[in-house]
Write a protein that holds these residues in place. Structure first.
Motif, PDB file in Angstrom:
ATOM      1  N   SER A  31       0.867  -1.172   0.000  1.00  0.00           N
ATOM      2  CA  SER A  31       0.000   0.000   0.000  1.00  0.00           C
ATOM      3  C   SER A  31       0.907   1.225   0.000  1.00  0.00           C
ATOM      4  O   SER A  31       2.056   1.149   0.439  1.00  0.00           O
ATOM      5  CB  SER A  31      -0.881   0.022   1.251  1.00  0.00           C
ATOM      6  OG  SER A  31      -1.718  -1.113   1.292  1.00  0.00           O
ATOM      7  N   GLY A 106      -4.342   1.528  -2.139  1.00  0.00           N
ATOM      8  CA  GLY A 106      -4.223   0.100  -1.867  1.00  0.00           C
ATOM      9  C   GLY A 106      -3.322  -0.602  -2.861  1.00  0.00           C
ATOM     10  O   GLY A 106      -2.889  -0.040  -3.869  1.00  0.00           O
ATOM     11  N   VAL A 128      -5.393  -0.460   6.563  1.00  0.00           N
ATOM     12  CA  VAL A 128      -4.570  -1.440   5.845  1.00  0.00           C
ATOM     13  C   VAL A 128      -4.827  -2.846   6.383  1.00  0.00           C
ATOM     14  O   VAL A 128      -4.933  -3.803   5.600  1.00  0.00           O
ATOM     15  CB  VAL A 128      -3.068  -1.068   5.912  1.00  0.00           C
ATOM     16  CG1 VAL A 128      -2.194  -2.197   5.384  1.00  0.00           C
ATOM     17  CG2 VAL A 128      -2.824   0.223   5.138  1.00  0.00           C
TER      18      VAL A 128
END
Length: 136
Positions: A31, A106, A128
């Motif tokens: 990410s 992402g 996350v």
């Protein structure tokens, strides 16, 4: 409509386009938290300080942190990649050079979180974690 026409003329057809091509080197690997640093206040410094206090948790979850300052791209925890600040700003519809914003992208290249104020690292890590737990 022009994009669709261009894609058709270019032979791309209905293929899925990359939501953030400027960060393709991170795709499926980690990410990316992008900090757009405005020069008008202390929010960027406060955000970076907060993230540095949680560096281990961030790196354990494969979160790369990029600072966009002026025309440059700087990495907070790792060696820098060759990236273009203007392309990242455009792809993420980032703020002007004078404004602060953070954007979490992402592993799939899509925007997962956007904030105009510094956030606690735990909030970013929680997002996350949820993304990682929902991955098949």
């Amino acid at each position: 409509m022009l994009r669709s026409l261009f894609r058709e003329l270019a032979g791309i057809g209905d293929k899925v386009t990359d939501p953030c091509p400027s960060l393709a080197s991170f795709r499926d690997r980690c990410s990316v938290l992008v900090i757009f640093e405005g020069s008008s206040d202390d929010r960027p410094a406060r955000q970076e300080e907060e993230l540095l206090h949680h560096e281990k948790s961030m790196t354990e979850r494969d979160i790369a942190v990029l600072r966009i300052a002026g025309g440059g791209v700087f990495q907070l925890f790792e060696e820098p990649h060759e990236l273009n600040a203007d392309d990242i700003r455009s792809d993420l519809e980032g703020p002007s050079d004078d404004d602060f914003e953070i954007v979490l992208v992402g592993r799939d290249g899509t925007t997962k979180l956007r904030s105009y104020a510094p956030l606690p690292a735990t909030v970013i890590i929680d997002v996350v974690n949820k993304l990682l737990s929902s991955t098949p």
